[in-house]
Design a protein around this motif. Structure first.
Motif, PDB file in Angstrom:
ATOM      1  N   GLN A 272      36.671  20.988  72.318  1.00 49.29           N
ATOM      2  CA  GLN A 272      35.457  20.186  72.226  1.00 49.29           C
ATOM      3  C   GLN A 272      34.807  20.469  70.873  1.00 49.29           C
ATOM      4  OE1 GLN A 272      33.886  17.487  73.155  1.00 49.29           O
ATOM      5  NE2 GLN A 272      33.044  18.098  75.144  1.00 49.29           N
ATOM      6  N   GLU A 273      34.174  19.454  70.304  1.00 49.48           N
ATOM      7  CA  GLU A 273      33.446  19.662  69.056  1.00 49.48           C
ATOM      8  C   GLU A 273      32.237  20.555  69.322  1.00 49.48           C
ATOM      9  OE1 GLU A 273      32.536  15.834  67.507  1.00 49.48           O
ATOM     10  OE2 GLU A 273      34.609  15.413  66.887  1.00 49.48           O
ATOM     11  N   PRO A 274      31.801  21.315  68.308  1.00 51.70           N
ATOM     12  CA  PRO A 274      30.714  22.297  68.507  1.00 51.70           C
ATOM     13  C   PRO A 274      29.444  21.699  69.110  1.00 51.70           C
ATOM     14  CG  PRO A 274      31.747  22.617  66.367  1.00 51.70           C
ATOM     15  CD  PRO A 274      32.345  21.359  66.932  1.00 51.70           C
ATOM     16  N   GLU A 275      29.128  20.464  68.767  1.00 50.73           N
ATOM     17  CA  GLU A 275      27.881  19.856  69.237  1.00 50.73           C
ATOM     18  C   GLU A 275      27.824  19.755  70.759  1.00 50.73           C
ATOM     19  OE1 GLU A 275      29.794  18.664  66.850  1.00 50.73           O
ATOM     20  OE2 GLU A 275      28.513  19.149  65.124  1.00 50.73           O
ATOM     21  N   GLY A 276      28.980  19.645  71.397  1.00 51.57           N
ATOM     22  CA  GLY A 276      28.998  19.491  72.858  1.00 51.57           C
ATOM     23  C   GLY A 276      29.693  20.625  73.583  1.00 51.57           C
ATOM     24  N   PHE A 277      29.931  21.736  72.874  1.00 47.07           N
ATOM     25  CA  PHE A 277      30.724  22.817  73.464  1.00 47.07           C
ATOM     26  C   PHE A 277      30.022  23.461  74.656  1.00 47.07           C
ATOM     27  CE2 PHE A 277      32.534  27.226  73.391  1.00 47.07           C
ATOM     28  CZ  PHE A 277      33.822  26.862  73.758  1.00 47.07           C
ATOM     29  N   GLY A 278      28.707  23.565  74.622  1.00 43.87           N
ATOM     30  CA  GLY A 278      27.976  24.152  75.742  1.00 43.87           C
ATOM     31  C   GLY A 278      28.165  23.362  77.023  1.00 43.87           C
ATOM     32  N   SER A 279      28.238  22.039  76.898  1.00 46.65           N
ATOM     33  CA  SER A 279      28.448  21.179  78.066  1.00 46.65           C
ATOM     34  C   SER A 279      29.820  21.420  78.674  1.00 46.65           C
ATOM     35  CB  SER A 279      28.304  19.710  77.667  1.00 46.65           C
ATOM     36  OG  SER A 279      27.065  19.477  77.038  1.00 46.65           O
ATOM     37  N   LEU A 280      30.832  21.521  77.821  1.00 43.14           N
ATOM     38  CA  LEU A 280      32.197  21.772  78.296  1.00 43.14           C
ATOM     39  C   LEU A 280      32.287  23.126  78.991  1.00 43.14           C
ATOM     40  CD1 LEU A 280      35.276  20.866  78.201  1.00 43.14           C
ATOM     41  CD2 LEU A 280      35.426  22.333  76.188  1.00 43.14           C
ATOM     42  N   LEU A 281      31.688  24.130  78.357  1.00 42.18           N
ATOM     43  CA  LEU A 281      31.729  25.486  78.895  1.00 42.18           C
ATOM     44  C   LEU A 281      31.076  25.534  80.274  1.00 42.18           C
ATOM     45  CD1 LEU A 281      32.841  28.132  77.728  1.00 42.18           C
ATOM     46  CD2 LEU A 281      30.544  28.642  76.871  1.00 42.18           C
ATOM     47  N   GLN A 282      29.946  24.866  80.398  1.00 42.88           N
ATOM     48  CA  GLN A 282      29.250  24.864  81.693  1.00 42.88           C
ATOM     49  C   GLN A 282      30.064  24.128  82.747  1.00 42.88           C
ATOM     50  OE1 GLN A 282      27.776  22.296  83.754  1.00 42.88           O
ATOM     51  NE2 GLN A 282      27.327  23.998  85.134  1.00 42.88           N
ATOM     52  N   HIS A 283      30.581  22.975  82.404  1.00 42.33           N
ATOM     53  CA  HIS A 283      31.254  22.119  83.378  1.00 42.33           C
ATOM     54  C   HIS A 283      32.478  22.782  83.989  1.00 42.33           C
ATOM     55  CE1 HIS A 283      32.289  18.219  85.183  1.00 42.33           C
ATOM     56  NE2 HIS A 283      33.535  18.502  84.879  1.00 42.33           N
ATOM     57  N   PHE A 284      33.221  23.538  83.188  1.00 40.03           N
ATOM     58  CA  PHE A 284      34.480  24.102  83.667  1.00 40.03           C
ATOM     59  C   PHE A 284      34.389  25.600  84.002  1.00 40.03           C
ATOM     60  CE2 PHE A 284      35.951  20.272  81.417  1.00 40.03           C
ATOM     61  CZ  PHE A 284      36.724  19.711  82.424  1.00 40.03           C
ATOM     62  N   THR A 285      33.174  26.101  84.139  1.00 41.53           N
ATOM     63  CA  THR A 285      33.012  27.498  84.551  1.00 41.53           C
ATOM     64  C   THR A 285      32.634  27.616  86.016  1.00 41.53           C
ATOM     65  OG1 THR A 285      32.417  28.322  82.347  1.00 41.53           O
ATOM     66  CG2 THR A 285      31.647  29.606  84.236  1.00 41.53           C
ATOM     67  N   GLY A 286      31.642  26.876  86.458  1.00 45.06           N
ATOM     68  CA  GLY A 286      31.149  26.997  87.828  1.00 45.06           C
ATOM     69  C   GLY A 286      32.145  26.527  88.869  1.00 45.06           C
ATOM     70  N   SER A 287      31.967  26.986  90.098  1.00 47.95           N
ATOM     71  CA  SER A 287      32.790  26.503  91.203  1.00 47.95           C
ATOM     72  C   SER A 287      32.482  25.026  91.450  1.00 47.95           C
ATOM     73  CB  SER A 287      32.499  27.310  92.468  1.00 47.95           C
ATOM     74  OG  SER A 287      31.192  27.022  92.952  1.00 47.95           O
ATOM     75  N   LYS A 288      33.343  24.365  92.199  1.00 51.83           N
ATOM     76  CA  LYS A 288      33.097  22.957  92.522  1.00 51.83           C
ATOM     77  C   LYS A 288      31.759  22.793  93.238  1.00 51.83           C
ATOM     78  CE  LYS A 288      37.933  21.496  92.937  1.00 51.83           C
ATOM     79  NZ  LYS A 288      38.972  20.963  93.863  1.00 51.83           N
ATOM     80  N   SER A 289      31.484  23.707  94.155  1.00 45.48           N
ATOM     81  CA  SER A 289      30.237  23.621  94.924  1.00 45.48           C
ATOM     82  C   SER A 289      29.025  23.775  94.018  1.00 45.48           C
ATOM     83  CB  SER A 289      30.222  24.693  96.009  1.00 45.48           C
ATOM     84  OG  SER A 289      31.295  24.522  96.900  1.00 45.48           O
ATOM     85  N   HIS A 290      29.097  24.711  93.087  1.00 42.90           N
ATOM     86  CA  HIS A 290      27.985  24.908  92.146  1.00 42.90           C
ATOM     87  C   HIS A 290      27.755  23.637  91.334  1.00 42.90           C
ATOM     88  CE1 HIS A 290      25.465  26.993  89.135  1.00 42.90           C
ATOM     89  NE2 HIS A 290      26.119  26.268  88.251  1.00 42.90           N
ATOM     90  N   ASN A 291      28.827  23.066  90.824  1.00 44.93           N
ATOM     91  CA  ASN A 291      28.683  21.892  89.964  1.00 44.93           C
ATOM     92  C   ASN A 291      28.167  20.678  90.723  1.00 44.93           C
ATOM     93  OD1 ASN A 291      29.428  23.259  87.690  1.00 44.93           O
ATOM     94  ND2 ASN A 291      31.534  22.523  87.651  1.00 44.93           N
ATOM     95  N   ILE A 292      28.625  20.499  91.958  1.00 46.09           N
ATOM     96  CA  ILE A 292      28.126  19.377  92.759  1.00 46.09           C
ATOM     97  C   ILE A 292      26.633  19.539  93.050  1.00 46.09           C
ATOM     98  CG2 ILE A 292      28.205  18.366  95.080  1.00 46.09           C
ATOM     99  CD1 ILE A 292      31.232  18.655  94.976  1.00 46.09           C
ATOM    100  N   HIS A 293      26.243  20.746  93.431  1.00 49.22           N
ATOM    101  CA  HIS A 293      24.828  21.008  93.699  1.00 49.22           C
ATOM    102  C   HIS A 293      23.997  20.789  92.429  1.00 49.22           C
ATOM    103  CE1 HIS A 293      21.772  23.871  95.851  1.00 49.22           C
ATOM    104  NE2 HIS A 293      21.175  22.814  95.335  1.00 49.22           N
ATOM    105  N   LEU A 294      24.558  21.211  91.295  1.00 48.02           N
ATOM    106  CA  LEU A 294      23.859  21.042  90.025  1.00 48.02           C
ATOM    107  C   LEU A 294      23.673  19.558  89.700  1.00 48.02           C
ATOM    108  CD1 LEU A 294      22.842  23.183  87.946  1.00 48.02           C
ATOM    109  CD2 LEU A 294      24.848  22.600  86.568  1.00 48.02           C
TER     110      LEU A 294
END
Length: 606
Positions: A272-294
């Motif tokens: 991912q390009e640096p401008e959006g790297f935080g979004s990628l990191l967040q999306h693929f770190t949490g469990s499925k349940s965490h991300n759905i709740h988020l």
């Protein structure tokens, strides 16, 4: 389908015995796979719930049958009212009508294919349906034969490349490289760190991190996922597929790639390009349940989340985020540590700014569970390093104190007087070293003492009197029922010198599930008698498991993180015990060996 083989005869109990937790977890995953085949979008919440419950059950230290009897099924993550009723039906009758309905019309031959690397439910179903495969026992060899005969390539959505990949995947499966074989956390982390170190050699890599269950520091890991921040994805991917230990390139795209390394494990890369790297990191770190709740939390604020950033639902403008902290802040939350992202109440706490400050490796001031090479003649597990070498290592780690806890001398090979003599010599050696290093580090004379099957300790009172304290543990007769095992542990732990219960569940990851204990009774005892429970950082233990850590600290019980080292280099395993503590939401104040020496000394003397 499953009912005919659900009940297994147990000669030791002369009755029908229910599936164990591992078999129940596999059944739930098969139900989730059936939902995926029928309508993945429609049943996505059910799929996530069943997979989450399967993980919780597989890692539970208590059998589902016992949890049902004690009405404690709801304590397992992901087991809501509906699934609770199904599991209760399963335990009581060996049968679940709802499962029958879900599994109906899904060929049994689908499920063995899910154990093969790269196979998902839809792919398996398409092959089984297209070639009318029905035999669960032979389906894998039948698919391999079809691939070798060139019959799969003509199937819509497959082709020559896919056919070759299927043949390769089955060959890996036959070599024992099962998709469901999970690595213990330390081994997965070591492999990931090797790949990350290689990736960081590329000038095009700005940042690189592991993702998913590895970043959340789960006790076992499947495939390894890695995220890279870069302005030149093509260069990073070219570098990645050139990894010296790459055995096969599984997939190579513009922004992502997958390889199989020499060990057979799959490594997936996302860029991912640096401008959006935080979004990628967040999306693929949490469990499925965490991300759905988020996502649900964000939707209430008119926001839509993805790995690319956050859109407002009104004007659809996408905003990118360089860091996870900025991403969470944008939806009104404090940054949530990766270890907590399991949908266990962390989102609510983050919205209220009440997240606990989790213990860190730098908080640790000592290690109480070390096996040196001092010749106390135990029955097993002799240490390989000298006490002095371990002291020097502890000093390099910045520790304030250290406890030596070799196994007690072998009961069968020594009389009580011989044992006392051995321990007297050991005490003198520890005293000598304590004087030599008194201005640098303080020492405790401890010992790991077996709790015998009758609950007595393997040392008499004269020998125990030589110690500052004892770490007590179970090393034999693991098959006791819950009541007898609990009584055994409480009796052993009740001795005034017994201060810490080592590796409390007795589990060995991927080898042994551990014995059953009445945890509430044990917690009550520890809280009343000032006893501590160990979080053992040894790679195959990671015991106490995080769910029990969370229960223990909620009741005011100290946990102590130890490495169980038998050699100097193993003292670096402390980080994995800290990971377990963090997953159990432990703060610095919950961990005994974050306290200063004088406080620790007073605790041992209580």
């Amino acid at each position: 389908m499953y009912p005919s083989k659900f009940l297994l005869y147990s000669q030791c109990s002369a009755r029908l015995k229910l599936m164990d937790n591992r078999q129940i977890a596999r059944l739930l995953r098969e139900v989730a796979a059936a939902f995926t085949i029928k309508n993945e979008k429609k049943f996505r919440f059910q799929i996530i719930a069943y997979e989450r419950a399967a993980d919780a059950i597989e890692n539970s230290t208590q059998e589902v049958e016992d949890l049902v009897k004690e009405n404690k099924l709801s304590d397992l993550a992901g087991v809501g009212p509906s699934l609770k009723s199904h599991l209760e039906e399963l335990v009581k009758s060996g049968h679940v009508r709802h499962f029958d309905e879900v599994l109906k019309n899904v060929p049994e031959a689908v499920f063995p294919l899910l154990q093969v690397p790269t196979f998902g439910p839809k792919k398996a179903y398409k092959l089984v349906s297209a070639f009318h495969l029905k035999n669960r026992g032979s389906v894998i060899s039948e698919v391999k034969a079809l691939a070798e005969e060139g019959k799969i390539a003509a199937l819509e959505g497959f082709g020559e490349k896919s056919q070759s990949g299927i043949r390769q995947a089955i060959e890996e499966y036959n070599l024992g490289r099962l998709k469901t074989t999970r690595m213990a956390l330390p081994f997965a982390n070591e492999l990931a760190e090797q790949v990350l170190a290689y990736l960081r050699k590329s000038k095009s890599v700005i940042e690189a991190y592991s993702l998913g269950s590895l970043r959340r520091r789960r006790s076992t890991i499947g495939d390894i996922d890695i995220a890279v921040s870069t302005n030149n994805a093509e260069d990073v991917i070219n570098h990645f597929v050139s990894y010296p230990y790459c055995e096969r390139v599984i997939e190579r795209g513009e922004m992502t790639s997958s390889i199989a390394v020499t060990s057979g494990k799959q490594i997936d890369l996302m860029t991912q390009e640096p401008e959006g790297f935080g979004s990628l990191l967040q999306h693929f770190t949490g469990s499925k349940s965490h991300n759905i709740h988020l996502r649900e939390f964000a939707l209430q604020k008119g926001l839509s989340l993805s790995e690319y950033g956050i859109r407002t639902t009104r004007d659809k403008i996408l905003k990118h985020y360089k860091t996870e902290e900025d991403f969470y802040q944008a939806i009104g939350l404090d940054w949530i540590p990766p270890e907590m992202r399991e949908d266990s109440g962390e989102i609510e706490l983050a919205s209220q700014h009440k997240l606990p400050k989790l213990v860190q490796l730098s908080d640790i001031k000592g290690d109480f569970h070390l096996h040196s090479s001092f010749p106390v003649e135990p029955s097993h597990d002799v240490g390989q390093s000298t006490m002095e070498d371990m002291i020097k290592k502890a000093i390099s780690l910045g520790y304030e104190y250290l406890g030596f806890s070799e196994h007690n001398p072998s009961v069968s090979k020594h009389s009580q007087s011989e044992t006392f003599s051995l321990l007297k010599k050991r005490s003198k050696e520890i005293e000598r070293l304590a004087n030599k290093y008194k201005n640098i580090i303080r020492l405790f004379s401890l010992l790991e003492v077996d709790i015998l099957p009758d609950g007595k300790l393997a040392l008499d009172n004269d020998s125990l009197a030589l110690l500052d304290g004892a770490i007590v543990s179970i090393h034999s007769v693991f098959s006791m029922d819950k009541q007898r095992m609990t009584e055994r542990i409480l009796k052993g732990l009740s001795h005034p010198k017994a201060k810490i219960l080592a590796h409390p569940t007795g589990r060995l990851i991927n080898q042994r599930t551990g014995y059953e204990v009445d945890w509430q009774k044990l917690f009550n005892f520890c809280q009343k008698e000032y006893k501590a429970l160990e979080i053992n950082a040894w790679p195959e233990r990671l015991d106490l498991p995080e769910a029990l850590v969370r229960d223990a600290i909620a009741q005011g019980i100290y946990c102590v993180i130890n490495t169980d080292s038998h050699e100097v280099s193993q003292m670096d395993l402390m980080e994995y015990g800290v990971s377990v503590a963090r997953r159990g939401w432990a703060k610095k104040s919950d961990i005994l060996n974050t306290l200063g020496y004088n406080t620790i000394r007073s605790w041992f003397e209580k």
